[in-house]
Design a protein around this motif. Structure first.
Motif, short mmCIF file in Angstrom:
data_model
loop_
_atom_site.label_atom_id
_atom_site.label_comp_id
_atom_site.label_asym_id
_atom_site.label_seq_id
_atom_site.Cartn_x
_atom_site.Cartn_y
_atom_site.Cartn_z
N ALA A 199 45.40 62.60 32.05
CA ALA A 199 44.45 61.68 31.87
C ALA A 199 44.03 61.13 33.10
N ASN A 200 44.58 61.48 34.18
CA ASN A 200 44.16 60.36 35.47
C ASN A 200 43.80 61.64 36.53
N SER A 201 43.69 62.73 36.12
CA SER A 201 43.26 63.69 36.93
C SER A 201 41.89 63.56 37.74
N ASN A 202 40.90 62.61 37.24
CA ASN A 202 39.91 62.28 37.87
C ASN A 202 39.83 60.89 38.76
N SER A 203 41.02 60.20 38.23
CA SER A 203 41.00 58.98 38.76
C SER A 203 41.11 58.98 40.35
N LEU A 204 40.55 57.95 41.03
CA LEU A 204 40.51 57.88 42.31
C LEU A 204 41.89 57.64 42.99
N ALA A 205 42.34 58.20 43.78
CA ALA A 205 43.72 58.05 44.52
C ALA A 205 44.80 57.72 43.55
N TYR A 206 44.69 58.51 42.28
CA TYR A 206 45.85 58.44 41.30
C TYR A 206 47.05 59.37 42.07
N LYS A 207 48.35 58.85 42.02
CA LYS A 207 49.44 59.61 42.49
C LYS A 207 50.31 60.08 41.16
N LYS A 208 50.38 61.16 41.05
CA LYS A 208 51.15 61.78 40.03
C LYS A 208 52.69 61.45 39.83
N VAL A 209 53.11 61.31 38.69
CA VAL A 209 54.53 60.90 38.23
C VAL A 209 55.12 62.04 37.86
N ARG A 210 56.57 61.97 38.49
CA ARG A 210 57.33 63.02 37.93
C ARG A 210 58.80 62.27 37.47
N VAL A 211 59.20 63.19 36.38
CA VAL A 211 60.64 62.71 35.97
C VAL A 211 61.64 63.75 36.21
N ALA A 212 62.88 62.97 36.72
CA ALA A 212 64.17 63.92 36.84
C ALA A 212 65.18 63.51 36.06
N PHE A 213 66.04 64.79 35.36
CA PHE A 213 67.00 64.56 34.26
C PHE A 213 68.47 64.36 35.24
N LYS A 214 69.21 64.17 34.34
CA LYS A 214 70.88 64.48 34.61
C LYS A 214 71.60 64.63 33.39
N ASP A 215 72.69 65.38 33.39
CA ASP A 215 73.51 65.54 32.21
C ASP A 215 74.99 64.43 32.54
N TYR A 216 75.30 64.21 31.59
CA TYR A 216 76.63 63.36 31.56
C TYR A 216 77.41 63.59 30.21
N ILE A 217 78.68 63.12 30.38
CA ILE A 217 79.57 63.16 29.31
C ILE A 217 79.63 61.74 28.59
N SER A 218 79.22 61.68 27.27
CA SER A 218 79.13 60.54 26.91
C SER A 218 80.62 59.78 26.73
N ASN A 219 81.78 60.58 26.49
CA ASN A 219 83.11 60.07 26.12
C ASN A 219 84.00 60.68 26.99
N PRO A 220 83.93 60.56 28.48
CA PRO A 220 84.59 61.47 29.24
C PRO A 220 86.30 61.30 29.03
N GLU A 221 86.76 60.26 28.39
CA GLU A 221 88.27 59.93 28.14
C GLU A 221 88.84 60.89 27.02
N SER A 222 87.96 61.42 26.21
CA SER A 222 88.13 62.54 25.29
C SER A 222 87.61 63.72 25.20
N GLU A 223 88.39 64.76 25.75
CA GLU A 223 87.88 66.01 25.81
C GLU A 223 87.40 66.44 24.42
N GLN A 224 87.95 66.10 23.24
CA GLN A 224 87.61 66.59 22.00
C GLN A 224 86.50 66.21 21.59
N ASP A 225 86.15 64.75 21.74
CA ASP A 225 84.83 63.93 21.49
C ASP A 225 83.92 63.70 22.40
N GLY A 226 84.12 64.21 23.55
CA GLY A 226 83.21 64.21 24.67
C GLY A 226 81.89 64.90 24.42
N LYS A 227 80.85 64.32 24.75
CA LYS A 227 79.65 65.07 24.40
C LYS A 227 78.87 65.10 25.61
#
Length: 231
Positions: free
Chosen positions: A27-55
């Motif tokens: 939407a801002n490809s024609n906007s003056l001096a607009y700087k594009k935004v980037r997203v980064a992701f990460k993985d994590y274990i929701s319940n590291p104390e429980s191997e069975q229930d950890g996600k």
């Protein structure tokens, strides 16, 4: 509920966020001096104390601004400036921009289109009537009389810059003098590459749809298992 559905759901939510960011860039490809935004992701274990229930879940790690330069376009307007190289035009209240479609405000000060005054070496720059010239080192002259020099700064760590809008940033961290050249009669465009963003949005949409199918499969499998258990 199978833990795989949580993984797929977190992935689908992140892809939806990424689609919003790419759409914002497009939407801002024609906007003056607009700087594009980037997203980064990460993985994590929701319940590291429980191997069975950890996600293993996915989450948004960072939303970063790409400060690479956009293309310069010649306008011939003496109040238009563009920076060639790294740096920012210093404004009042520790604000910074690369958008250079400046104007002379009603009080005679050099300012952005939104009225924020541009800083020189002596503070806000008062522009008298006459022929305005701005040279590559930022010196401002009117009728060949030097008025001031536009303050162009840079930051060793651009992560300190807080994004206030499409083309405005703020930082309380110390800045240094930039090596960028000031080009009068030019404006910087957006740094969004439309073809790359379109390719990215197609890939992200496919990934989002894949997560949707996985969620649907887990849901159908759960329903069948529940039905069998009742019989």
């Amino acid at each position: 509920m199978h833990k795989g559905i949580f993984i797929a759901l977190s992935g689908a939510i992140l892809k939806e966020n990424q689609l919003e960011v790419i759409s914002q860039n497009l939407a801002n490809s024609n906007s003056l001096a607009y700087k594009k935004v980037r997203v980064a992701f990460k993985d994590y274990i929701s319940n590291p104390e429980s191997e069975q229930d950890g996600k293993i879940m996915s989450a948004l790690a960072a939303v970063a601004t790409d400060f690479s330069g956009g293309g310069l376009n010649q306008t011939g307007n003496p109040l238009d400036i563009a920076l060639e190289g790294n740096g920012f035009i210093a404004l009042e209240k520790n604000q910074y921009t690369r958008r250079g479609d400046l104007k002379r405000n009603p009080e005679g000060y050099l300012s952005t289109q939104t009225g924020i005054r541009v800083l020189g070496q002596k503070g806000p720059i008062l522009i008298p009537d006459g022929k305005l010239e701005i040279v590559k080192n930022g010196e401002v002259t009117v009728n060949q009389a030097q008025i001031d020099k536009i303050k162009v700064v840079d930051f060793p760590d651009k992560k300190s810059l807080i994004r206030l809008g499409e083309d405005l940033f703020q930082s309380n961290q110390p800045s240094g003098q930039a090596k960028a050249l000031v080009k009068q009669g030019h404006l910087e465009g957006s740094n969004v590459d439309i073809i790359k963003e379109m390719t990215q949005i197609i890939m992200t949409l496919r990934e989002f749809q894949a997560y949707q199918k996985v969620i649907q499969s887990f849901d159908e499998a759960t329903s069948k298992m529940t039905e069998i258990a009742r019989t």
